[in-house]
Scaffold this active site. Sequence first.
Site, PDB file in Angstrom:
ATOM      1  N   HIS A  54       1.086  -0.884  -0.226  1.00 41.27           N
ATOM      2  CA  HIS A  54       0.035   0.005  -0.433  1.00 41.27           C
ATOM      3  C   HIS A  54       0.741   1.398   0.022  1.00 41.27           C
ATOM      4  O   HIS A  54       1.705   1.431   1.050  1.00 41.27           O
ATOM      5  CB  HIS A  54      -0.833  -0.375   1.022  1.00 41.27           C
ATOM      6  CG  HIS A  54      -1.767   1.064   1.469  1.00 41.27           C
ATOM      7  ND1 HIS A  54      -1.733   2.432   1.893  1.00 41.27           N
ATOM      8  CD2 HIS A  54      -3.428   0.989   1.090  1.00 41.27           C
ATOM      9  CE1 HIS A  54      -3.432   3.336   1.575  1.00 41.27           C
ATOM     10  NE2 HIS A  54      -3.242   2.169   0.605  1.00 41.27           N
ATOM     11  N   ASP A  55       0.908   1.850  -1.416  1.00 42.91           N
ATOM     12  CA  ASP A  55       1.233   3.496  -1.006  1.00 42.91           C
ATOM     13  C   ASP A  55       2.525   3.511  -0.631  1.00 42.91           C
ATOM     14  O   ASP A  55       2.853   4.541  -0.173  1.00 42.91           O
ATOM     15  CB  ASP A  55       0.336   3.932  -0.151  1.00 42.91           C
ATOM     16  CG  ASP A  55      -0.636   4.850  -1.055  1.00 42.91           C
ATOM     17  OD1 ASP A  55      -1.232   3.822  -2.120  1.00 42.91           O
ATOM     18  OD2 ASP A  55      -1.362   5.278  -0.638  1.00 42.91           O
ATOM     19  N   LYS A 141      -4.351   4.463  -6.955  1.00 44.57           N
ATOM     20  CA  LYS A 141      -5.233   5.030  -6.396  1.00 44.57           C
ATOM     21  C   LYS A 141      -5.298   7.056  -5.634  1.00 44.57           C
ATOM     22  O   LYS A 141      -5.236   7.483  -6.057  1.00 44.57           O
ATOM     23  CB  LYS A 141      -3.747   5.201  -5.198  1.00 44.57           C
ATOM     24  CG  LYS A 141      -4.089   5.088  -3.759  1.00 44.57           C
ATOM     25  CD  LYS A 141      -5.296   3.516  -2.600  1.00 44.57           C
ATOM     26  CE  LYS A 141      -5.728   4.346  -1.347  1.00 44.57           C
ATOM     27  NZ  LYS A 141      -4.406   4.820  -0.130  1.00 44.57           N
TER      28      LYS A 141
END
Length: 313
Positions: A54-55, A141
């Site tokens: 994630h990110d 995202k």
Amino acid sequence: MNEQPAPRHPSHPLNIRIVDMAIQKITSYTMPADLPANRVAWCFDVSRGALLVHDMQDYFLDFYDRRAAPIPDLLAHTRRLIDIAHATGMPVYYTAQLPRQTATERGLLTDMWGPGLTAQPTRGAICASLSPSPGDHILDKWRYSAFQRSELETMLRQQQRDQLAICGIYAHIGCLMTACEAFMRDIQPFFVADALADFSREAHSMALDYVAQRCGKVVCTEELAAGIAARGFVRPRSLSALTAQVARSLQIVETDLQSHHNLMDWGLDSVRIMAWVEELRQAGADVSFVQLAQEPTLAAWWRLLQGAANTRA
């Protein structure tokens, strides 16, 4: 937070002045050591699971001192999970915010955080040590949750995956929201406590507590890796089974791989060999890194596995 007003964004729908709410430099902290008690007793199954990174973009990591806790552990544990996922054929998904977004696309994020990554578009790459491999999925995202405006759920359903291991940053924002939404979509979230980072130890711990009590299972990297090995990795019992597993790991067509091929020519590297050693050892095969690296062919590896089986017998 910096209260200096930022210039008006020319494409903002109301052309109002936007306060710069950028994330401030994050003080070093140690990973939470004591994990909260979980309400559920789910077991991670590699045949049902997928990994979400994630990110992990340079922009977000830039707010930390990368040499100080918790970042070295975050990177090492995330790398380990990626390598094991590749070795077992488990799908790997990455989220990454787009370096350039219109005001409409960014929406309320601008009110909360300012221009964010759009002010530093050159820092949008996923950090080099965790770079996606061919076959991994990179999702644009748009909001806190990785499920928003993405094909994540569709892809998970198509691959018959209903478990999601979550690692990355920031634990109490996007990672937590993704875990909540996975739960509400009947996808079991596994929150990897020592493969996450946050604004502070307190925020990190808060996210772990919430997931453990409300929407998922909190685990550590070692526990998840052991579970993957025990449940998801089956020691190959034939050359054809070994070929199939290696092909999945390297994300190539099984029929293209011959027993005499040098696996280095197909993308095998030292990191993947280390992952294979770990998986084979936990599956009961006494092999070493040197043995696998010395002659990296399926035929040689199969001889090693047969020898290990005969020794145990």
